[in-house]
Design a protein around this motif. Structure first.
Motif: not given
Length: 508
Positions: A37-38, A46-47, A117-119, A128-129
């Motif tokens: 989901p967006d 969540q990541c 891709n999401g991260i 944090e990434k």
């Protein structure tokens, strides 16, 4: 590697991960159900949950059949099993465990690509990434390391499959150079691994993978590509992290001893009767058989630590080359007592006149049926040091440095220094033998033999399996890509190495 402790998740993610476990995956699968989901990837939690999914395909891949494919079809051991991989009864039409490795390998790649891709597009701060992206890229590199080691040249992609158009493009990819794939991954990891916490894998929280695994993968892939200096540099980073090999006890090589300080990468398992379990089945082909019903008697000897509930399948046995040459019962090598079993607590087994049983390195205490709760050792620090010995040997510059690293594992094992340098070829032969003594059963002997260009001859000359010897062909150094995938690709994929033995399936 280390798979993380599973945590409670939101209902949406729980359902998603359940789908991952049950579903198969290949380059042809409809992956729309994985599109998140967006509003996902909004928090670090969540990541991390998305990264958790990247580990799931490992469990179905690393089992007794992969062990047979990578260890029992080599010069060190064999198994007279009904499992057809054990006799190399494989072809494009009958890929056996190759189909599982392919499906799970690309399932892992897909999950990693989506997580990365999401991260990258998440609102998290860059600091944090960074460790999250590092973990995702290390796991992606691991899946490609496995795929290229197992199949050779394979399709390579890093896109997140978010739509049908991307899926169809990827499904039509042909074989791509394994050398180029590794070069891409080495460059990618070299940019991010130095920025991660430089600690041993056992010190990474929740049994996640970290920088040590990244350095090891850089070195492994560089050695496949014959980039010896690149591998040396990566292993030097591991030396800064791990220090002196002598501080790590030999008994920690046993699979029951989990996430020990020497470990770099482990496949995680757990078993508690009546609890949440995450197991495999390797131990069932690593026990002295046959257990007398209702007892803990194995081949005439009581072994209380193995219990009375185990399921024992036909076990592997060491080849004569290994147990009568490389590592004998009376040779003084301290590793022999872990790798092989002639007796238990001074009581000799009945059926070891020609070859011993698998040793306690692989036994699972109180094995319940075939539910093996051991971790599987994939990369260890000793492996890295022997890799460095090989790199210096391949460079043919300074034999003393090569022997220094070779002697680190020899000395810990109690067999002393390599006597004297004579020729580079002899030194290389000894390094190859020492890797067998140190790393037997750790899912990589075949990869080493293939990388050295000697798998076919070395296995043919030393296997104890008559059926394997009858079936073995040079093309078997890599598993074939499943025919179903070749067809789906529109024949962009092929199995040319197998055509001479099994006929071509490509339309003329």
């Amino acid at each position: 590697m280390k798979t993380m402790i599973m945590k409670k998740r939101k209902n949406w993610l729980t359902a998603l991960l359940s789908m991952f476990v049950l579903a198969s995956c290949s380059l042809e699968e409809d992956t729309s159900s994985f599109s998140t989901p967006d509003n996902f990837y909004q928090t670090k939690e969540q990541c991390l949950s998305a990264l958790n999914s990247c580990y799931i395909p490992l469990n179905g891949t690393y089992n007794y059949t992969l062990f047979i494919a990578t260890e029992a079809c080599t010069d060190l051991m064999y198994i007279n099993s009904g499992t057809l991989d054990s006799r190399l009864d494989i072809s494009p039409a009958k890929p056996r465990h190759g189909e599982t490795v392919w499906n799970n390998g690309y399932k892992g790649v897909m999950y990693c690509n989506a997580a990365i891709n999401g991260i990258e597009n998440s609102p998290l701060e860059e600091n944090e990434k960074l460790p999250l992206l590092g973990e995702g890229k290390i796991m992606r590199a691991f899946y490609y390391y496995l795929l290229t080691s197992f199949f050779g040249d394979v399709p390579f992609y890093t896109e997140h499959v978010a739509d049908v158009e991307t899926q169809q493009k990827i499904g039509r990819l042909g074989r791509m150079s394994a050398v180029e794939t590794r070069e891409y991954l080495i460059k990618e990891l070299s940019a991010i691994v130095p920025l991660m916490d430089q600690v041993r894998s056992s010190e990474v929280g929740s049994n996640r993978t970290g920088a040590a695994t990244g350095w090891m993968l850089i070195a492994k892939m560089a050695m496949w590509n014959k980039k010896w200096d690149t591998a040396i540099d990566a292993i030097s980073k591991l030396e800064e992290i791990y220090g002196d090999l002598g501080q790590y006890p030999l008994e920690d090589v046993m699979f029951r001893n989990k996430n020990t300080p020497e470990s770099i990468f482990e496949i995680q398992h757990s078993y508690v009767a009546g609890g949440l379990n995450y197991t495999s089945n390797l131990a069932s082909i690593c026990m002295p058989i046959t257990r007398r019903s209702g007892t803990c008697e194995y081949d005439g000897v009581e072994i209380p630590e193995l219990g009375d509930k185990s399921t024992c399948w036909t076990p592997w046995r060491p080849t004569a080359y290994f147990c009568q040459n490389l590592q004998t019962k009376i040779g003084g090598d301290l590793r022999a007592q872990y790798n092989m079993a002639w007796e238990y607590n001074g009581h000799a087994f009945k059926s070891v006149s020609t070859a011993p049983w698998p040793g306690p390195k692989f036994w699972c205490p109180y094995l319940d049926s075939s539910r093996d709760g051991n971790n599987y050792k994939i990369f260890r620090y000793a492996d890295a040091l022997l890799m460095k010995a090989e790199c210096y040997c391949q460079l043919e510059q300074d034999p003393d440095i090569a022997m220094k690293y070779l002697n680190m594992t020899r000395n810990r094992a109690g067999i002393g220094d390599y006597p004297k340098f004579r020729t580079w070829a002899r030194l290389m032969d000894e390094i190859q033998k020492e890797r067998g003594r140190e790393l037997i059963g750790e899912f990589q002997r075949k990869f080493d033999l293939v990388r050295w260009g000697i798998w076919y001859t070395q296995t043919y000359e030393n296997t104890g399996s008559s059926s394997l010897k009858e079936n073995i062909r040079p093309c078997h150094e890599y598993y074939p890509i499943p025919d179903t995938q070749v067809v789906y690709s529109g024949y962009a994929l092929d199995n040319k190495a197998y055509d001479a033995y099994y006929g071509s399936t490509t339309p003329q």
